[in-house]
Motif scaffolding. Structure first.
Motif, PDB file in Angstrom:
ATOM      1  N   GLU A   1       6.361  15.642   1.582  1.00  0.00           N
ATOM      2  CA  GLU A   1       6.627  15.994   0.186  1.00  0.00           C
ATOM      3  C   GLU A   1       7.846  15.242  -0.361  1.00  0.00           C
ATOM      4  N   GLY A   2       8.152  14.098   0.252  1.00  0.00           N
ATOM      5  CA  GLY A   2       9.302  13.316  -0.176  1.00  0.00           C
ATOM      6  C   GLY A   2       8.891  12.008  -0.817  1.00  0.00           C
ATOM      7  N   TYR A   3       9.693  10.959  -0.596  1.00  0.00           N
ATOM      8  CA  TYR A   3       9.424   9.658  -1.213  1.00  0.00           C
ATOM      9  C   TYR A   3       9.875   8.534  -0.291  1.00  0.00           C
ATOM     10  N   VAL A   4       9.450   7.304  -0.646  1.00  0.00           N
ATOM     11  CA  VAL A   4       9.797   6.107   0.126  1.00  0.00           C
ATOM     12  C   VAL A   4      10.182   5.006  -0.854  1.00  0.00           C
ATOM     13  N   ILE A   5      11.207   4.224  -0.481  1.00  0.00           N
ATOM     14  CA  ILE A   5      11.598   3.060  -1.271  1.00  0.00           C
ATOM     15  C   ILE A   5      11.780   1.874  -0.329  1.00  0.00           C
ATOM     16  N   ILE A   6      11.166   0.730  -0.668  1.00  0.00           N
ATOM     17  CA  ILE A   6      11.335  -0.505   0.091  1.00  0.00           C
ATOM     18  C   ILE A   6      11.729  -1.623  -0.865  1.00  0.00           C
ATOM     19  N   GLU A   7      12.698  -2.404  -0.483  1.00  0.00           N
ATOM     20  CA  GLU A   7      13.091  -3.578  -1.248  1.00  0.00           C
ATOM     21  C   GLU A   7      12.626  -4.819  -0.487  1.00  0.00           C
ATOM     22  N   LYS A   8      11.837  -5.664  -1.160  1.00  0.00           N
ATOM     23  CA  LYS A   8      11.298  -6.832  -0.469  1.00  0.00           C
ATOM     24  C   LYS A   8      10.930  -7.929  -1.467  1.00  0.00           C
ATOM     25  N   GLU A   9      11.355  -9.144  -1.183  1.00  0.00           N
ATOM     26  CA  GLU A   9      10.956 -10.338  -1.935  1.00  0.00           C
ATOM     27  C   GLU A   9      11.109 -10.178  -3.446  1.00  0.00           C
ATOM     28  N   GLY A  10      12.233  -9.607  -3.849  1.00  0.00           N
ATOM     29  CA  GLY A  10      12.525  -9.481  -5.271  1.00  0.00           C
ATOM     30  C   GLY A  10      11.889  -8.289  -5.944  1.00  0.00           C
TER      31      GLY A  10
ATOM     32  N   PHE B   1       0.844  -1.195   0.000  1.00  0.00           N
ATOM     33  CA  PHE B   1       0.000   0.000   0.000  1.00  0.00           C
ATOM     34  C   PHE B   1       0.878   1.243   0.000  1.00  0.00           C
ATOM     35  N   ALA B   2       0.506   2.193  -0.833  1.00  0.00           N
ATOM     36  CA  ALA B   2       1.063   3.541  -0.728  1.00  0.00           C
ATOM     37  C   ALA B   2       0.101   4.324   0.149  1.00  0.00           C
ATOM     38  N   LEU B   3       0.627   4.929   1.206  1.00  0.00           N
ATOM     39  CA  LEU B   3      -0.214   5.601   2.193  1.00  0.00           C
ATOM     40  C   LEU B   3       0.253   7.024   2.428  1.00  0.00           C
ATOM     41  N   ALA B   4      -0.654   7.828   2.933  1.00  0.00           N
ATOM     42  CA  ALA B   4      -0.293   9.132   3.474  1.00  0.00           C
ATOM     43  C   ALA B   4      -0.548   9.046   4.980  1.00  0.00           C
ATOM     44  N   ILE B   5       0.514   9.181   5.777  1.00  0.00           N
ATOM     45  CA  ILE B   5       0.395   9.119   7.231  1.00  0.00           C
ATOM     46  C   ILE B   5       0.755  10.483   7.793  1.00  0.00           C
ATOM     47  N   ASP B   6      -0.240  11.153   8.328  1.00  0.00           N
ATOM     48  CA  ASP B   6      -0.039  12.523   8.816  1.00  0.00           C
ATOM     49  C   ASP B   6       0.639  13.372   7.746  1.00  0.00           C
ATOM     50  N   ASP B   7       0.149  13.220   6.523  1.00  0.00           N
ATOM     51  CA  ASP B   7       0.598  14.005   5.376  1.00  0.00           C
ATOM     52  C   ASP B   7       2.022  13.666   4.935  1.00  0.00           C
ATOM     53  N   LYS B   8       2.529  12.496   5.347  1.00  0.00           N
ATOM     54  CA  LYS B   8       3.842  12.042   4.905  1.00  0.00           C
ATOM     55  C   LYS B   8       3.681  10.779   4.065  1.00  0.00           C
ATOM     56  N   PRO B   9       4.488  10.614   3.016  1.00  0.00           N
ATOM     57  CA  PRO B   9       4.383   9.403   2.187  1.00  0.00           C
ATOM     58  C   PRO B   9       4.878   8.185   2.951  1.00  0.00           C
ATOM     59  N   ALA B  10       4.224   7.049   2.717  1.00  0.00           N
ATOM     60  CA  ALA B  10       4.620   5.815   3.400  1.00  0.00           C
ATOM     61  C   ALA B  10       4.253   4.617   2.537  1.00  0.00           C
ATOM     62  N   ILE B  11       4.966   3.524   2.757  1.00  0.00           N
ATOM     63  CA  ILE B  11       4.646   2.254   2.115  1.00  0.00           C
ATOM     64  C   ILE B  11       4.516   1.197   3.203  1.00  0.00           C
TER      65      ILE B  11
END
Length: 251
Positions: free
Chosen positions: A200-209, A169-179
């Motif tokens: 106003e930034g970004y998130v990157i997660i590496e998981k299971e290929g 899920f791409a989420l907004a948590i208290d107006d911050k980007p989250a995955i």
């Protein structure tokens, strides 16, 4: 009657039997006295068993008033639902499920013991969530378990991606980007990972290929980058996909 109450009355019953045995031993030559005292003990025990439901009801009503006063004193600007107001079978006397009327799906359990009110747990009345809605569970334990003193985060789903049991899920948590990444199956679901970015930034997660990317619509850059587990630097152009969950299959 609950199992604990049955054990409670069993113990009292055993004590009564022992007391009667001792009485008959002491007054073995005064049978009339022994009979009278035995009758008093037996009738007293039966009377207590019959009165016990009323006793629980009265104690619960007193505890309800204590909880209500506690909430009014400690949270004067909030309105709560407190249940059960009257004792109901299946509930523990002095235990109450409490929730702010603005958050009806999540609350706490308050216990009254000797006029003291203690928060002993949390609860959620959300049914078993669908795979598309399991992100809602974050509300109850985001950063720490929910309590009456905790300000709930504002969490909004922006986008989703599902591949079998793996759910992102791409989420907004208290107006911050989250995955948030979940594992979902018939047996249940669990949170695998949750990461937040700067406002106003970004998130990157590496998981299971996979590499999961989410850049806020207000992100000023054109690309995002991160060092992956294999120490390889990853860079991706997000200019045309801001505000969306991006999934890249690792090679």
């Amino acid at each position: 009657m609950s199992p604990s109450e049955l054990i409670y009355f069993f113990i009292i019953g055993v004590a009564v039997v022992i007391a009667i045995t001792i009485l008959w031993f002491i007054f073995r030559k005064k049978r009339r006295v022994a009979i009278v005292l035995t009758s008093i003990l037996v009738l007293g025990f039966i009377g207590y068993v019959l009165y016990f439901p009323t006793l629980k009801t009265n104690k619960h009503s007193e505890a309800y008033e204590i909880v209500s006063d506690y909430l009014d004193k400690n949270y004067p600007n909030r309105v709560f639902t407190v249940a059960p107001e009257h004792y109901e079978a299946g509930f523990t006397v002095g235990n109450f499920d409490v929730n702010d009327i603005e958050t009806p799906t999540i609350g706490v359990t308050l216990q009254v013991d000797k006029d003291e009110v203690t928060e002993i747990g949390t609860w959620s009345n959300l049914e078993h969530q669908t795979q598309q809605e399991i992100w809602r569970e974050l509300q109850s334990y985001y950063k720490s378990p929910y309590s009456l003193n905790k300000d709930l985060a504002e969490i909004t789903k922006i986008d989703e991606w599902i591949d079998g049991e793996l759910t992102a899920f791409a989420l907004a948590i208290d107006d911050k980007p989250a995955i948030a990444l979940f594992n979902y199956s018939r047996a249940g679901y669990s949170l695998l990972e949750l990461q937040e970015g700067e406002r106003e930034g970004y998130v990157i997660i590496e998981k299971e290929g996979y590499v999961f990317i989410y850049a806020d619509e207000r992100y000023q850059g054109k690309t995002v980058s991160a060092n992956l587990v294999n120490s390889k630097e990853f860079t991706f152009n997000v200019e045309q996909q801001k505000g969306q969950l991006i999934i890249e299959k690792q090679k």
